[in-house]
Design a protein around this motif. Structure first.
Motif, PDB file in Angstrom:
ATOM      1  N   TYR A  15       0.980  -1.301  -0.005  1.00 22.31           N
ATOM      2  CA  TYR A  15       0.207  -0.053   0.174  1.00 22.31           C
ATOM      3  C   TYR A  15       0.887   1.271   0.133  1.00 22.31           C
ATOM      4  O   TYR A  15       0.279   2.323  -0.279  1.00 22.31           O
ATOM      5  CB  TYR A  15      -1.040  -0.029   1.125  1.00 22.31           C
ATOM      6  N   CYS A  16       2.109   1.098   0.227  1.00 20.67           N
ATOM      7  CA  CYS A  16       2.919   2.315   0.122  1.00 20.67           C
ATOM      8  C   CYS A  16       3.041   2.599  -1.497  1.00 20.67           C
ATOM      9  O   CYS A  16       3.691   3.699  -1.783  1.00 20.67           O
ATOM     10  CB  CYS A  16       4.246   2.081   0.661  1.00 20.67           C
ATOM     11  N   MET A  17       2.936   1.682  -2.153  1.00 16.88           N
ATOM     12  CA  MET A  17       2.915   1.978  -3.770  1.00 16.88           C
ATOM     13  C   MET A  17       1.347   2.381  -4.198  1.00 16.88           C
ATOM     14  O   MET A  17       1.164   2.855  -5.114  1.00 16.88           O
ATOM     15  CB  MET A  17       3.429   0.920  -4.664  1.00 16.88           C
ATOM     16  N   ALA A  18       0.369   1.970  -3.458  1.00 22.44           N
ATOM     17  CA  ALA A  18      -0.990   2.227  -3.878  1.00 22.44           C
ATOM     18  C   ALA A  18      -1.750   3.677  -3.315  1.00 22.44           C
ATOM     19  O   ALA A  18      -2.213   4.268  -3.903  1.00 22.44           O
ATOM     20  CB  ALA A  18      -1.804   1.020  -3.554  1.00 22.44           C
ATOM     21  N   TRP A  19      -1.252   3.766  -1.943  1.00 21.55           N
ATOM     22  CA  TRP A  19      -1.986   4.808  -1.187  1.00 21.55           C
ATOM     23  C   TRP A  19      -1.226   6.266  -1.496  1.00 21.55           C
ATOM     24  O   TRP A  19      -1.568   7.381  -1.510  1.00 21.55           O
ATOM     25  CB  TRP A  19      -1.974   4.425   0.089  1.00 21.55           C
ATOM     26  N   ARG A  20       0.363   5.906  -1.628  1.00 22.15           N
ATOM     27  CA  ARG A  20       0.947   7.097  -1.610  1.00 22.15           C
ATOM     28  C   ARG A  20       2.153   6.808  -2.929  1.00 22.15           C
ATOM     29  O   ARG A  20       1.839   5.781  -3.618  1.00 22.15           O
ATOM     30  CB  ARG A  20       1.785   7.296  -0.587  1.00 22.15           C
ATOM     31  N   GLY A  21       2.979   7.407  -3.077  1.00 24.00           N
ATOM     32  CA  GLY A  21       4.142   6.993  -3.999  1.00 24.00           C
ATOM     33  C   GLY A  21       3.522   7.056  -5.521  1.00 24.00           C
ATOM     34  O   GLY A  21       2.859   8.202  -5.782  1.00 24.00           O
ATOM     35  N   VAL A  22       3.703   6.086  -6.290  1.00 22.73           N
ATOM     36  CA  VAL A  22       3.249   5.868  -7.642  1.00 22.73           C
ATOM     37  C   VAL A  22       1.610   5.799  -7.605  1.00 22.73           C
ATOM     38  O   VAL A  22       1.285   5.935  -8.648  1.00 22.73           O
ATOM     39  CB  VAL A  22       3.997   4.864  -8.531  1.00 22.73           C
ATOM     40  N   LYS A  23       1.105   5.519  -6.579  1.00 22.10           N
ATOM     41  CA  LYS A  23      -0.477   5.298  -6.516  1.00 22.10           C
ATOM     42  C   LYS A  23      -1.010   4.260  -7.405  1.00 22.10           C
ATOM     43  O   LYS A  23      -1.865   4.552  -8.124  1.00 22.10           O
ATOM     44  CB  LYS A  23      -0.982   6.904  -6.620  1.00 22.10           C
ATOM     45  N   ASP A  24      -0.392   3.242  -7.683  1.00 21.24           N
ATOM     46  CA  ASP A  24      -0.471   2.021  -8.578  1.00 21.24           C
ATOM     47  C   ASP A  24      -1.101   1.275  -7.762  1.00 21.24           C
ATOM     48  O   ASP A  24      -0.559   0.702  -6.954  1.00 21.24           O
ATOM     49  CB  ASP A  24       0.730   1.678  -9.210  1.00 21.24           C
ATOM     50  N   MET A  25      -2.746   0.722  -8.068  1.00 25.09           N
ATOM     51  CA  MET A  25      -3.429  -0.024  -7.133  1.00 25.09           C
ATOM     52  C   MET A  25      -3.259  -1.362  -7.635  1.00 25.09           C
ATOM     53  O   MET A  25      -3.457  -2.613  -7.098  1.00 25.09           O
ATOM     54  CB  MET A  25      -4.927   0.241  -7.329  1.00 25.09           C
ATOM     55  N   GLU A  26      -2.301  -1.938  -9.039  1.00 24.29           N
ATOM     56  CA  GLU A  26      -2.413  -3.022  -9.514  1.00 24.29           C
ATOM     57  C   GLU A  26      -1.170  -3.661  -9.252  1.00 24.29           C
ATOM     58  O   GLU A  26      -1.142  -4.880  -9.313  1.00 24.29           O
ATOM     59  CB  GLU A  26      -2.672  -2.979 -11.244  1.00 24.29           C
ATOM     60  N   SER A  27      -0.254  -3.143  -8.843  1.00 21.32           N
ATOM     61  CA  SER A  27       1.047  -3.542  -8.819  1.00 21.32           C
ATOM     62  C   SER A  27       1.291  -4.231  -7.532  1.00 21.32           C
ATOM     63  O   SER A  27       0.820  -3.962  -6.624  1.00 21.32           O
ATOM     64  CB  SER A  27       2.259  -2.390  -8.869  1.00 21.32           C
ATOM     65  N   LYS A  28       1.988  -5.689  -7.798  1.00 23.66           N
ATOM     66  CA  LYS A  28       1.967  -6.588  -6.743  1.00 23.66           C
ATOM     67  C   LYS A  28       3.329  -6.911  -6.979  1.00 23.66           C
ATOM     68  O   LYS A  28       4.053  -6.892  -7.958  1.00 23.66           O
ATOM     69  CB  LYS A  28       1.229  -7.914  -6.974  1.00 23.66           C
ATOM     70  N   MET A  29       3.845  -7.452  -5.694  1.00 27.85           N
ATOM     71  CA  MET A  29       5.101  -7.963  -5.782  1.00 27.85           C
ATOM     72  C   MET A  29       4.935  -9.610  -5.624  1.00 27.85           C
ATOM     73  O   MET A  29       4.406  -9.842  -4.690  1.00 27.85           O
ATOM     74  CB  MET A  29       5.820  -7.205  -4.511  1.00 27.85           C
ATOM     75  N   ILE A  30       5.945 -10.075  -6.215  1.00 29.52           N
ATOM     76  CA  ILE A  30       5.898 -11.542  -6.144  1.00 29.52           C
ATOM     77  C   ILE A  30       7.417 -12.111  -5.832  1.00 29.52           C
ATOM     78  O   ILE A  30       8.373 -11.693  -6.475  1.00 29.52           O
ATOM     79  CB  ILE A  30       5.507 -12.282  -7.486  1.00 29.52           C
ATOM     80  N   ASN A  31       7.482 -12.897  -4.918  1.00 30.14           N
ATOM     81  CA  ASN A  31       8.741 -13.546  -4.830  1.00 30.14           C
ATOM     82  C   ASN A  31       8.818 -14.825  -4.007  1.00 30.14           C
ATOM     83  O   ASN A  31       7.759 -15.121  -3.758  1.00 30.14           O
ATOM     84  CB  ASN A  31      10.028 -12.378  -3.738  1.00 30.14           C
ATOM     85  N   SER A  32       9.866 -15.580  -4.321  1.00 33.88           N
ATOM     86  CA  SER A  32      10.053 -17.006  -3.839  1.00 33.88           C
ATOM     87  C   SER A  32      11.304 -17.308  -3.142  1.00 33.88           C
ATOM     88  O   SER A  32      12.014 -16.545  -3.309  1.00 33.88           O
ATOM     89  CB  SER A  32       9.731 -17.936  -5.168  1.00 33.88           C
ATOM     90  N   VAL A  33      11.072 -18.355  -2.382  1.00 31.33           N
ATOM     91  CA  VAL A  33      12.195 -18.941  -1.896  1.00 31.33           C
ATOM     92  C   VAL A  33      12.276 -20.566  -1.890  1.00 31.33           C
ATOM     93  O   VAL A  33      11.056 -21.039  -1.696  1.00 31.33           O
ATOM     94  CB  VAL A  33      12.513 -18.759  -0.204  1.00 31.33           C
TER      95      VAL A  33
END
Ligand SMILES: [Zn+2]
Length: 246
Positions: free
Chosen positions: A201-219
């Motif tokens: 939500y630091c990307m959605a609510w503020r910053g670039v305000k992108d609601m769609e971007s998701k971060m995916i990672n794996s281990v």
């Protein structure tokens, strides 16, 4: 780094030694040379009853933040109890995984000698980023490759372990590693794979305000590192939209 006692007595709820509770806990951590980053669990350094004292201290400091933001909490009924509410939310709810002991999980021997890939998920996870304390909400999939010595834990227990790890200010890459370490320690499988997909939500609510971007990672651990077919099998069993990225 020693903290000076605050000159304002209201800002520092007194303890037996007259030190704020946070200072007492910090001194124990320093004496034990234990790290206390935002995503470290410090439950072993908090005595029974001390979390309530710490909560009072956080409330006083949170009130100071509201005062500095020039919010009239005395006249504004909406914010009159906000400092207390936020302190409770941090210590008892969203960051509980920093202050509470690891959930007790009963492990059973693998009596059935299960040795097939087992997938748990999606488990909904809620956290907050260490950078902005903004919510991070997403899903986790866990793949376990047991062997005859692997301890078996109930499916819901994976969710409880995930909740404990995510209940801290986190960094997604570090959160999945912490979760993998914990599950490895508790169950000792031949292999473990974890995929996490989350909205920050630091990307959605503020910053670039992108609601769609998701971060995916794996281990990946153990046989998942060596066996590409097994890795593919695991990733193929996770819904398609979660497979872009790595
Ligand atoms: Zn952030």
């Amino acid at each position: 780094m020693l903290m000076k006692a605050d000159p304002n007595p209201l800002a520092t709820p007194a303890t037996d030694e007259g030190l704020p509770m946070s200072v007492k806990i910090r001194e124990r951590l320093l004496a034990a040379r234990k790290r206390f980053h935002a995503n470290d669990n410090i439950a072993a350094f908090i005595e029974p009853g001390e979390l309530e004292v710490l909560l009072d201290e956080v409330e006083v400091k949170m009130q100071a933040v509201l005062d500095s933001m020039v919010i009239d909490t005395a006249s504004d009924h909406n914010t009159a109890d906000t400092a207390r509410r936020v302190a409770k939310m941090y210590l008892n709810e969203v960051f509980r995984g920093r202050y509470a002991k690891v959930p007790t999980i009963t492990e059973f021997p693998n009596a059935e000698h299960l040795n097939e890939l087992m997938i748990v998920g999606p488990i909904t996870v809620r956290s907050a980023c260490s950078h902005h304390f903004c919510p991070v909400i997403g899903k986790v999939w866990i793949g376990v490759m047991p062997n005859e010595h692997t301890n078996v834990i109930g499916l819901s227990k994976y969710a409880r372990l995930a909740e404990w790890v995510m209940g801290r200010p986190q960094i997604q890459e570090e959160a999945v590693v912490q979760l993998a370490d914990l599950i490895m320690e508790k169950t000792q499988p031949d292999g473990l794979a974890i995929v996490m997909e989350a909205t920050h939500y630091c990307m959605a609510w503020r910053g670039v305000k992108d609601m769609e971007s998701k971060m995916i990672n794996s281990v990946m651990r153990g046989v998942f590192l060596k066996d590409a077919a097994l890795r593919r099998e695991f990733l193929a069993l996770i819904p398609k939209r979660s497979m872009n990225g790595n």
